[in-house]
Enzyme design. Sequence first.
Site, PDB file in Angstrom:
ATOM      1  N   MET A  91       0.812  -1.215   0.000  1.00 44.46           N
ATOM      2  CA  MET A  91       0.000   0.000   0.000  1.00 44.46           C
ATOM      3  C   MET A  91       0.853   1.278   0.000  1.00 44.46           C
ATOM      4  SD  MET A  91      -2.930  -1.296  -0.211  1.00 44.46           S
ATOM      5  CE  MET A  91      -4.116  -0.031   0.199  1.00 44.46           C
ATOM      6  N   ASN A 108       2.850  -4.698 -10.511  1.00 47.44           N
ATOM      7  CA  ASN A 108       1.812  -4.657  -9.479  1.00 47.44           C
ATOM      8  C   ASN A 108       0.590  -5.391  -9.990  1.00 47.44           C
ATOM      9  OD1 ASN A 108       0.425  -3.765  -7.096  1.00 47.44           O
ATOM     10  ND2 ASN A 108      -0.569  -2.155  -8.305  1.00 47.44           N
ATOM     11  N   HIS A 110      -3.545  -5.204  -9.711  1.00 48.73           N
ATOM     12  CA  HIS A 110      -4.594  -4.275  -9.289  1.00 48.73           C
ATOM     13  C   HIS A 110      -5.963  -4.896  -9.577  1.00 48.73           C
ATOM     14  CE1 HIS A 110      -6.478  -0.501  -8.319  1.00 48.73           C
ATOM     15  NE2 HIS A 110      -7.198  -0.601  -9.423  1.00 48.73           N
TER      16      HIS A 110
HETATM   17  C1  GRF Z   1      -5.338  -7.641  -4.086  1.00 49.76           C
HETATM   18  O1  GRF Z   1      -6.697  -7.509  -4.390  1.00 49.76           O
HETATM   19  C2  GRF Z   1      -4.490  -6.882  -5.072  1.00 49.76           C
HETATM   20  O2  GRF Z   1      -5.050  -6.808  -6.340  1.00 49.76           O
HETATM   21  C3  GRF Z   1      -4.458  -5.497  -4.460  1.00 49.76           C
HETATM   22  O3  GRF Z   1      -4.388  -5.711  -3.092  1.00 49.76           O
HETATM   23  C4  GRF Z   1      -4.985  -6.972  -2.766  1.00 49.76           C
HETATM   24  C5  GRF Z   1      -3.949  -7.747  -2.017  1.00 49.76           C
HETATM   25  O4  GRF Z   1      -4.454  -8.948  -1.508  1.00 49.76           O
HETATM   26  N1  GRF Z   1      -3.345  -4.726  -4.983  1.00 49.76           N
HETATM   27  P1  GRF Z   1      -3.470  -9.989  -0.828  1.00 49.76           P
HETATM   28  O5  GRF Z   1      -2.723  -9.272   0.286  1.00 49.76           O
HETATM   29  O6  GRF Z   1      -2.542 -10.489  -1.880  1.00 49.76           O
HETATM   30  O7  GRF Z   1      -4.378 -11.052  -0.292  1.00 49.76           O
END
Ligand code: GRF
Length: 189
Positions: A91, A108, A110
């Site tokens: 994040m 990344n 998304h």
């Molecule tokens: C996922 O939905 C990804 O697309 C977004 O953040 C979420 C991460 O989920 N960037 P996780 O931590 O991999 O379970």
Amino acid sequence: MIEIAVAISGRGSNLRALADYAAQTEGCHYRIALVIADTDAALGLDFARTLDAAVVVVPRLHYTGREPFERALHKVCTSYAVRWLCLAGFMRILSGAFIAQFPGGIVNIHPSLLPAYRGLDTHRRVLAAGESTHGCTIHHVTAGLDEGAAIASARTSVRPDDSEETLAMRVLALEHALYPRTLDELCAV
Ligand code: GRF
């Protein structure tokens, strides 16, 4: 075999998908050498510590600004000589200067069909807009939020009875299939 780092901030289900694929796929072109988290509260850290990989927390809150934080991040990545950095629920928005230093690149995942629905709360916004399709995108990382060129995407129909949760679950399953396969292909080049 290309050594990669995976950066997480939360539950780490994509990290798990990347690791499972690498463990189960003969000839997989990447190896997770390093997992980085920007907070020691990241739930995915428990799983990360079960892997044959270095696990390093670079706590964002310990740094007074983005630059010192990124210096620390860069130092860690350099010391493990990773070629690709894969953001998986990380994040933080990274600066152009940090991205430019990265040898392979930064990618990344998304949860939307970019360029639509950059940023947070994509499933809620997709439902509110009455979209008929949704999905996820793997993209190169630039300094702009979810702005880099798309590499691959996967889509699903939005069903009339979908809630934010059911849609999120379906998109997450797509992510878990798409991220490892795409990364394997990128690392094969
Ligand atoms: C996922 O939905 C990804 O697309 C977004 O953040 C979420 C991460 O989920 N960037 P996780 O931590 O991999 O379970």
